[in-house]
Design an enzyme around this catalytic site. Structure first.
Site, mmCIF file in Angstrom:
data_model
loop_
_atom_site.group_PDB
_atom_site.id
_atom_site.type_symbol
_atom_site.label_atom_id
_atom_site.label_comp_id
_atom_site.label_asym_id
_atom_site.label_seq_id
_atom_site.Cartn_x
_atom_site.Cartn_y
_atom_site.Cartn_z
ATOM 1 C CD GLN A 29 9.973 6.650 -4.317
ATOM 2 O OE1 GLN A 29 10.550 7.833 -4.550
ATOM 3 N NE2 GLN A 29 9.175 6.525 -3.511
ATOM 4 C CG ASN A 67 -0.199 3.172 -7.431
ATOM 5 O OD1 ASN A 67 -0.358 2.350 -7.424
ATOM 6 N ND2 ASN A 67 0.059 3.473 -6.001
ATOM 7 C CG ASP A 77 -0.569 -4.267 1.809
ATOM 8 O OD1 ASP A 77 0.458 -4.136 0.944
ATOM 9 O OD2 ASP A 77 -1.250 -2.989 0.340
ATOM 10 C CG HIS A 106 0.283 0.022 -0.031
ATOM 11 N ND1 HIS A 106 0.965 -0.786 0.903
ATOM 12 C CD2 HIS A 106 0.917 0.739 0.212
ATOM 13 C CE1 HIS A 106 2.527 -0.987 0.441
ATOM 14 N NE2 HIS A 106 2.230 0.496 0.356
#
Length: 460
Positions: free
Chosen positions: A373, A352, A111, A22
């Site tokens: 994921q 990422n 966030d 993050h």
């Protein structure tokens, strides 16, 4: 320089969740904002970063010392409550301090896992804007959960159809949907990202328009969403920010010299790079299967095994494979993926990592573990067609034979050329998005201009 001096009268605070996955995208976004002339302060829960930049317009301020490791000793409720209490205590004082500095704060970009930051920002008198570190596709799934449009727990045989997304099987959904016993408390936080989304002025997403065009368009019709990614250091993409060569705030120390020296000695596209990020932890059975799959492939490999995970490696594995492999506790992933010797990335499919692989043109073997994921892996294999997803057995384990098969297919199989062709396209489009006049660059420019022209944030 005139533009920078004018814009610098506006000051933005950036508040990431103190987890590496993050921090990285929000720090990179900070650098892009500073390059447009905004004064930016990134609030950290760790020590100082190794680099600062953009002529002093980007700075860092520590709220506390809540590290990624400390999270492991707390459950989600306690951890998030601790963060909320800390920010509520410290943020007003930070804003008040900057009020007297000549750079009063206009906006808090937080966030999206911290929706409570909106009310705090409003109370202080600054404009709130959430930052989503996950893909738009995953955001849409969590929004459907928030709206009560997805059944929990998900039926293993069910197929999910949501606007803008391909048909999804149960195992394509984030892991929280079908493993409630393990993740019940986390699921509520993921849905809560949308509690007050109708009240914000801007929403930023770490993606780029054309990568998720249909999903971005759908979300933009509902909310003031702007894609600003991929959030990767400029020197690996558009090269417009001269000193932006790394993320700059790492919670782990990479074995950089060992990795790069080892890679330099390998042939082009001959190495399999294996990494499961900063949080995912393989079970011992899966670790064993992966280890023997790597050995069976008879291919050079660089494997990141975090220190707490090393005890799960099979006995004598490192010694038996020292001629073909290198095992390190952390790596400089950007440099590794950009290295000419790397031909395949075995990844957990963290968002990422996927954006990095797309931006560097590296085909993937997708081994999703948890959270978003599995959904990311679906896009890697079936939508963008830039990798292969491993199949798991009845116990949820990818066998050594399956892992070997997937690595060989990506490294030398019939579909490799198609993957490379697709990756070349995405690599070019990722660079165009952040380059001058690209979709992400224009979105950042628009935000900067509107913030600069407003009297105090956006709500007049």
């Amino acid at each position: 320089m005139e533009k920078i001096q004018g814009a610098a009268r506006k000051h933005v605070l950036i508040l990431p969740l103190p987890l590496q996955g993050h921090i990285n995208p929000m720090l990179q976004f900070s650098k892009r904002l500073a390059s447009k002339g905004l004064k930016v302060t990134l609030l950290t829960f760790t020590g100082k970063p190794t680099t600062q930049g953009e002529d002093g317009l980007l700075s860092f301020e520590s709220i506390s010392n809540t590290s990624e490791e400390s999270r492991m000793d707390m459950d989600a409720d306690d951890y998030m409550k601790k963060l909320q209490d800390m920010v509520a205590l410290k943020l007003p004082a930070i804003v008040a301090k900057h009020e007297e500095s000549g750079f009063p704060v206009s906006c808090l970009i937080y966030d999206s896992f911290m929706p409570w930051a909106l009310e705090l920002a409003r109370k202080i008198g600054i404009s709130p804007a959430p930052f989503f570190t996950e893909s738009c596709a995953v955001c849409a799934i969590y929004y459907a959960l928030h709206e009560g449009k997805l059944k929990i727990p998900t039926d293993d045989e069910a197929s999910v159809s949501l606007q803008g997304l391909p048909p999804l099987e149960a195992y394509d959904l984030p892991s929280f949907f079908y493993d409630l016993e393990k993740y019940q408390d986390v699921l509520s936080y993921l849905a809560s990202q949308f509690l007050n989304i109708e009240e914000v002025d801007w929403i930023f997403c770490n993606t780029f328009d054309i990568l998720e065009q249909e999903m971005v368009n759908w979300m933009a019709n509902k909310w003031p969403i702007k894609s600003i990614g991929p959030t990767i250091p400029s020197m690996f993409l558009d090269k417009r920010l001269e000193d932006d060569k790394e993320y700059g705030l790492s919670l782990f120390k990479p074995n950089s010299d060992a990795c790069m020296k080892w890679l330099d000695a390998k042939e082009p596209y001959s190495v399999v790079y294996v990494s499961f990020g900063s949080l995912a932890a393989l079970g011992e059975a899966q670790m064993t299967e992966l280890a023997w799959g790597l050995k069976r492939s008879n291919t050079c490999f660089l494997w990141v095994v975090r220190e707490p995970e090393k005890e799960k490696l099979p006995n004598n594995f490192i010694e038996e494979t020292k001629e073909m492999g290198l095992v390190v506790t952390w790596s400089p992933q950007l440099e590794v993926l950009a290295h000419k010797s790397v031909g395949c990335f075995v990844t957990h499919c963290g968002w990422n990592s996927i954006l990095e692989a797309l931006s560097f043109g590296v085909p993937m073997v997708a081994m999703p573990q948890w959270t978003d994921q599995p959904t990311n892996a679906k896009f890697v294999s079936d939508v963008w067609k830039v990798g292969i997803r491993v199949k798991v057995d009845e116990e949820g384990i990818a066998t050594k034979e399956e892992i070997e098969r997937c690595m060989r297919e990506v490294m030398e199989g019939e579909t490799r050329n198609e993957m490379k062709k697709n990756l070349e396209k995405w690599k070019k489009l990722a660079c165009l998005a952040v380059d001058e006049g690209g979709s992400s660059d224009k979105n950042i420019e628009e935000f900067t201009t509107k913030l600069t022209c407003s009297s105090n944030g956006f709500k007049e």
